[in-house]
Design an enzyme around this catalytic site. Structure first.
Site, PDB file in Angstrom:
ATOM      1  CB  THR A 212      -0.921   0.045   1.236  1.00  0.00           C
ATOM      2  OG1 THR A 212      -0.106   0.026   2.423  1.00  0.00           O
ATOM      3  CG2 THR A 212      -1.876  -1.127   1.244  1.00  0.00           C
ATOM      4  CG  ASN A 214       1.412   5.070   5.552  1.00  0.00           C
ATOM      5  OD1 ASN A 214       0.616   5.980   5.714  1.00  0.00           O
ATOM      6  ND2 ASN A 214       1.958   4.404   6.556  1.00  0.00           N
ATOM      7  CD  GLU A 260      -1.557   1.457   5.616  1.00  0.00           C
ATOM      8  OE1 GLU A 260      -0.823   0.636   5.022  1.00  0.00           O
ATOM      9  OE2 GLU A 260      -1.957   1.300   6.782  1.00  0.00           O
TER      10      GLU A 260
END
Length: 322
Positions: A212, A214, A260
């Protein structure tokens, strides 16, 4: 579109113009009616349109600690105003000294001396000057003295969002806070967007097979309620279908609230240090802690499948570049 910060940035040879003033946070559909009308009248008269707004939000100066969550940072508002045909955006630094200007002083200093307003377009609830002492009636009275007209636009728009109450920035912030991003999008006329720089997190998503981005969000950003959402990760000029997680990651006893975004089916993305935007399409489920890592992985697989399905059925953002 020209962008000015402070009265001193306005060109010395600036001529007559059509002006509208307000916080315009989110530039939602009600705001679009006012700004659109100002642009229309300006084009009829062969004049430029100027939108005047403030930074920081006036409430933070008048009542410190009450800065509302923001639906759009100033650069995003500028993009949205430009799309509506605005010629110049003036961001006025809202200071304690500036807040002391009387309505007449505000008009003389901003509208007359620098912007040379021929017409001012506002909504019916517009207030200005010290302690919000001026309204559209006062604005019109001053216009008779300073040779400008005032047009009041009915900005009331209603719909399913919020149960049929008039659309507003306040309502939009509430819907975002509740996780009703679809309702917020109805008011905004587009998905709610959160922006920021991609920073390194715990990298658990990468370890679990779902890397992901962030996103370190901008100050005062209006962030949706904790949960999983479908939407888009806007980076490198592309709107990528995404599964978005907002929350503290209770599965791993997290305490810091994060945003995220997993770019679905994308491999090898390296966005660290880049400014990105996340557009929220739909709420999928609330934040949860699962009994085992296997249960979490199964839920993540279902989440991604659902997000892929929802995004595929929707129109991607028209301006993915950030």
């Amino acid at each position: 579109m020209q962008r000015w910060r402070g009265l001193e940035d306005i060109p010395q040879d600036w001529g007559r113009s059509v002006v509208t003033i307000g916080s315009y946070d989110g530039v939602h559909r009600g705001h679009q009616l006012i700004i659109g009308r100002a642009v229309e009248r300006a084009r009829e008269a062969g004049l430029p349109t100027v939108v005047v707004t403030f930074d920081p939000h006036p409430s933070e100066v008048v009542r410190p600690g009450t800065h509302p969550p923001l639906l759009a940072p100033h650069h995003r508002r500028a993009e949205l105003c430009a799309e509506l045909g605005v010629d110049a955006l003036l961001v006025l630094p809202f200071t304690s000294e500036f807040s002391q200007l009387s309505p007449a002083e505000f008009v003389a200093k901003v509208l007359v001396d620098r912007l040379h307003a021929r017409l001012v377009v506002e909504g019916p609830n517009f207030r200005f000057g010290h302690r919000a002492g001026g309204d559209v009636a006062v604005l019109a009275e001053l216009g008779a003295t300073y040779d400008y007209e005032v047009e009041v636009v009915d900005l009331v728009v209603r719909g399913a969002a919020g149960g049929g109450v008039p659309f507003s920035s306040t309502l939009t912030r509430r819907l975002v806070a509740e996780g009703d991003v679809a309702g917020a999008a109805e008011i905004l006329g587009r998905p709610h967007r959160v922006e920021g720089v991609v920073v390194r997190g715990a990298q658990r998503g990468r370890e679990l097979g779902y890397p992901t981005a962030n996103v370190e969000t901008l100050p005062y950003t209006a962030i949706p309620a904790d949960g999983v959402y479908a939407g888009w990760l806007n980076a490198e000029g592309e709107a990528m279908p995404a599964a978005i997680s907002v929350g503290t990651n209770p599965q791993f006893d997290g305490t810091e609230r994060t945003v995220e975004a997993y770019a679905i089916d994308r491999v090898g993305l390296d966005l660290y240090g880049q400014h990105v935007a996340v557009d929220f399409l739909a709420f999928v489920r609330g934040q949860a802690k699962f009994g085992s890592l296997e249960d979490l992985l199964e839920a993540m697989s279902r989440d991604v499948a659902r997000c892929r399905e929802l995004v595929a059925a929707a129109d991607a953002p028209t301006h993915p570049a950030v």
